[in-house]
Scaffold this motif. Structure first.
Motif, short mmCIF file in Angstrom:
data_model
loop_
_atom_site.label_atom_id
_atom_site.label_comp_id
_atom_site.label_asym_id
_atom_site.label_seq_id
_atom_site.Cartn_x
_atom_site.Cartn_y
_atom_site.Cartn_z
N GLU A 162 10.70 -10.74 14.09
CA GLU A 162 12.00 -11.37 13.85
C GLU A 162 13.07 -10.35 13.49
O GLU A 162 14.27 -10.61 13.60
CB GLU A 162 11.85 -12.41 12.75
N SER A 163 12.65 -9.15 13.08
CA SER A 163 13.62 -8.13 12.69
C SER A 163 14.33 -7.51 13.89
O SER A 163 15.38 -6.89 13.75
CB SER A 163 12.93 -7.02 11.88
N ILE A 164 13.75 -7.69 15.09
CA ILE A 164 14.39 -7.17 16.30
C ILE A 164 15.62 -8.02 16.62
O ILE A 164 15.52 -9.23 16.74
CB ILE A 164 13.41 -7.18 17.49
N ARG A 165 16.77 -7.39 16.76
CA ARG A 165 18.00 -8.14 17.00
C ARG A 165 18.42 -8.14 18.47
O ARG A 165 19.45 -8.71 18.80
CB ARG A 165 19.14 -7.57 16.13
N ASN A 166 17.68 -7.45 19.31
CA ASN A 166 17.97 -7.49 20.75
C ASN A 166 16.73 -7.88 21.53
O ASN A 166 16.43 -7.35 22.60
CB ASN A 166 18.50 -6.13 21.22
N SER A 167 15.98 -8.84 20.95
CA SER A 167 14.71 -9.24 21.54
C SER A 167 14.88 -9.85 22.93
O SER A 167 14.02 -9.67 23.80
CB SER A 167 13.98 -10.21 20.61
N ALA A 168 15.97 -10.59 23.15
CA ALA A 168 16.19 -11.20 24.47
C ALA A 168 16.34 -10.13 25.54
O ALA A 168 15.77 -10.24 26.63
CB ALA A 168 17.43 -12.09 24.43
N HIS A 169 17.07 -9.05 25.22
CA HIS A 169 17.26 -7.96 26.18
C HIS A 169 15.94 -7.22 26.43
O HIS A 169 15.61 -6.90 27.58
CB HIS A 169 18.31 -6.98 25.65
N LEU A 170 15.16 -7.00 25.37
CA LEU A 170 13.88 -6.33 25.53
C LEU A 170 12.91 -7.17 26.36
O LEU A 170 12.18 -6.65 27.21
CB LEU A 170 13.27 -6.05 24.15
N TYR A 171 12.92 -8.48 26.11
CA TYR A 171 12.05 -9.39 26.86
C TYR A 171 12.40 -9.36 28.35
O TYR A 171 11.51 -9.26 29.21
CB TYR A 171 12.17 -10.80 26.31
N SER A 177 10.20 -5.12 34.56
CA SER A 177 9.33 -3.98 34.83
C SER A 177 8.01 -4.39 35.47
O SER A 177 7.28 -3.55 35.99
CB SER A 177 9.05 -3.21 33.54
N LEU A 178 7.71 -5.68 35.41
CA LEU A 178 6.44 -6.17 35.95
C LEU A 178 6.53 -6.38 37.45
O LEU A 178 7.61 -6.71 37.98
CB LEU A 178 6.05 -7.49 35.28
N PRO A 179 5.43 -6.22 38.16
CA PRO A 179 5.43 -6.63 39.57
C PRO A 179 5.63 -8.14 39.67
O PRO A 179 5.27 -8.87 38.74
CB PRO A 179 4.04 -6.19 40.06
N PRO A 180 6.21 -8.62 40.74
CA PRO A 180 6.55 -10.05 40.84
C PRO A 180 5.41 -11.00 40.54
O PRO A 180 5.61 -12.05 39.93
CB PRO A 180 7.04 -10.18 42.29
N HIS A 181 4.18 -10.63 40.92
CA HIS A 181 3.07 -11.58 40.74
C HIS A 181 2.62 -11.68 39.28
O HIS A 181 1.88 -12.60 38.92
CB HIS A 181 1.89 -11.19 41.63
N ARG A 189 10.97 -17.74 32.13
CA ARG A 189 11.68 -16.54 31.69
C ARG A 189 13.08 -16.86 31.19
O ARG A 189 13.51 -16.36 30.15
CB ARG A 189 11.80 -15.54 32.86
N ASN A 190 13.77 -17.73 31.93
CA ASN A 190 15.13 -18.09 31.54
C ASN A 190 15.16 -18.83 30.21
O ASN A 190 15.97 -18.51 29.32
CB ASN A 190 15.78 -18.95 32.63
N MET A 191 14.24 -19.77 30.03
CA MET A 191 14.19 -20.53 28.79
C MET A 191 13.81 -19.63 27.61
O MET A 191 14.41 -19.70 26.53
CB MET A 191 13.20 -21.68 28.92
N GLN A 192 12.82 -18.75 27.83
CA GLN A 192 12.39 -17.86 26.75
C GLN A 192 13.50 -16.90 26.36
O GLN A 192 13.69 -16.58 25.18
CB GLN A 192 11.15 -17.09 27.18
N SER A 193 14.27 -16.44 27.34
CA SER A 193 15.41 -15.56 27.04
C SER A 193 16.44 -16.27 26.19
O SER A 193 16.99 -15.69 25.24
CB SER A 193 16.06 -15.07 28.35
N ARG A 194 16.72 -17.54 26.51
CA ARG A 194 17.68 -18.29 25.72
C ARG A 194 17.18 -18.50 24.29
O ARG A 194 17.95 -18.43 23.33
CB ARG A 194 17.96 -19.65 26.37
N VAL A 195 15.87 -18.78 24.16
CA VAL A 195 15.30 -18.95 22.82
C VAL A 195 15.46 -17.68 22.00
O VAL A 195 15.85 -17.71 20.83
CB VAL A 195 13.82 -19.36 22.92
N LEU A 196 15.15 -16.54 22.62
CA LEU A 196 15.25 -15.27 21.91
C LEU A 196 16.70 -14.92 21.59
O LEU A 196 16.99 -14.32 20.54
CB LEU A 196 14.60 -14.16 22.73
#
Length: 334
Positions: A162-171, A177-181, A189-196
């Motif tokens: 929780e101390s990370i303040r740019n977690s959405a950008h890191l996520y 960086s991952l291969p598409p599969h 991904r979109n929902m998790q980014s909004r949550v972060l």
């Protein structure tokens, strides 16, 4: 107190149409002398107040004690005796949400905080991430799965710290960086980014922020649900001679009753301080709905009961979908 004098001229000062009697048949304005004494002003004031009060009290009487009858009266053309349905709904909903705001929580929902249970869940994710990292470092993970497990550990670390303040950008960076599969589905991904993003801004208090936004915009959601409820009534009661607007009047009256009953529950809760009261209010509201259907649509009680179950089920699903769409929208723009 003297009655205000009628004008000798038989033309309306407001619209210019002929006035054969006291009131203009075109616009309804009273054809009286324009120079009013203070006594006349006071008289009109009390007449208007008592006239509205009598209409309001009569409307409440029919609305509370004669389910569905107010709708029948309105559709039968008896409209001057009662308060206009739309005005009554707007006034009642305003009072209801005002009282909710005054009696609800008074802490700042936007203050960055972290409750014990929320911190425990985050700590659990963080500990899992550390165990995964350790497994990779100790060679306990097959070589072909090393990259995948390390990525999962990094995502859990981001989500659990929780101390990370740019977690959405890191996520987002990890996902790119991952291969598409190996990437999570786009909607996840979109929902998790909004949550972060919300956690970066509000910490563990984001649930309270969403609740506050939902309560703030709930009156707008109700305006979307009112016509939907009327549409359900039209589907379940395709009565000959009833237009969609007729079902809409029933919908407005019923929702007005819900708000007014809710106001009574809020006042009662101020005395007994038991939030379980709001759960119990569902039963009398449902029974009211059944009898209102029976009286307004002139059907048997058994028919009203079974159709009410269908309407309530469809309405609950519609409400859930609208609420979910609202939450997704809040995530998207927050």
């Amino acid at each position: 107190m003297k009655t205000q004098h009628l004008r000798q001229e038989k033309s309306c000062l407001n619209c210019g149409h002929p006035v054969p009697d006291r009131y203009c048949g075109h616009c309804g304005q009273e054809n009286v002398e324009t120079q009013e004494s203070f006594g006349h002003l006071v008289s009109h004031f009390f007449q208007d107040i008592t006239h509205y009060d009598s209409k309001f009290l009569l409307t409440l009487k029919f609305l509370f004690f004669y389910p569905g009858l107010l709708t029948k009266e309105y559709l039968a053309g008896k409209r001057m005796t009662y308060v206009n349905p739309v005005r009554l709904y707007v006034f009642t909903s305003f009072v209801f949400f005002l009282m909710m705001g005054l009696t609800g929580r008074h802490d700042n929902p936007y203050e960055r905080t972290m409750e014990v249970e929320q911190r425990r869940k985050l700590d659990s994710m963080y500990q899992v991430s550390q165990r995964l990292f350790k497994s990779v470092e100790e060679g306990k993970v097959p070589a072909k799965d090393t990259f995948k497990v390390r990525t999962q550990a990094e995502i859990l670390r981001i989500m659990g710290d929780e101390s990370i303040r740019n977690s959405a950008h890191l996520y987002d960076s990890v996902q790119q960086s991952l291969p598409p599969h190996l990437r999570e589905p786009w909607w996840e991904r979109n929902m998790q980014s909004r949550v972060l993003e919300m956690r970066d801004r509000y910490g563990g208090n984001m649930d309270n922020v969403l609740e506050d936004k939902l309560v703030h915009h709930y009156p707008k959601l109700m305006f979307l649900l009112l016509p939907f409820f009327a549409l359900l009534l039209k589907w379940f009661f395709p009565r000959k001679g009833w237009l969609y607007t007729s079902h809409a009047i029933f919908s407005i009256h019923f929702h007005t009753f819900i708000f007014q009953f809710g106001i009574l529950c809020i006042l009662l809760n101020l005395l007994i301080h038991n939030d379980a009261l709001y759960a119990w209010m569902i039963l009398p509201v449902y029974l009211y709905f059944v009898f209102a259907l029976r009286n307004a649509y002139q059907v048997r009680l058994s028919t009203a009961f079974w159709k009410s179950l269908g309407i309530v089920t469809a309405y609950a699903l519609g409400t859930a979908l609208v609420g979910l769409a609202f939450i997704v929208l809040m995530f998207a723009i927050s």
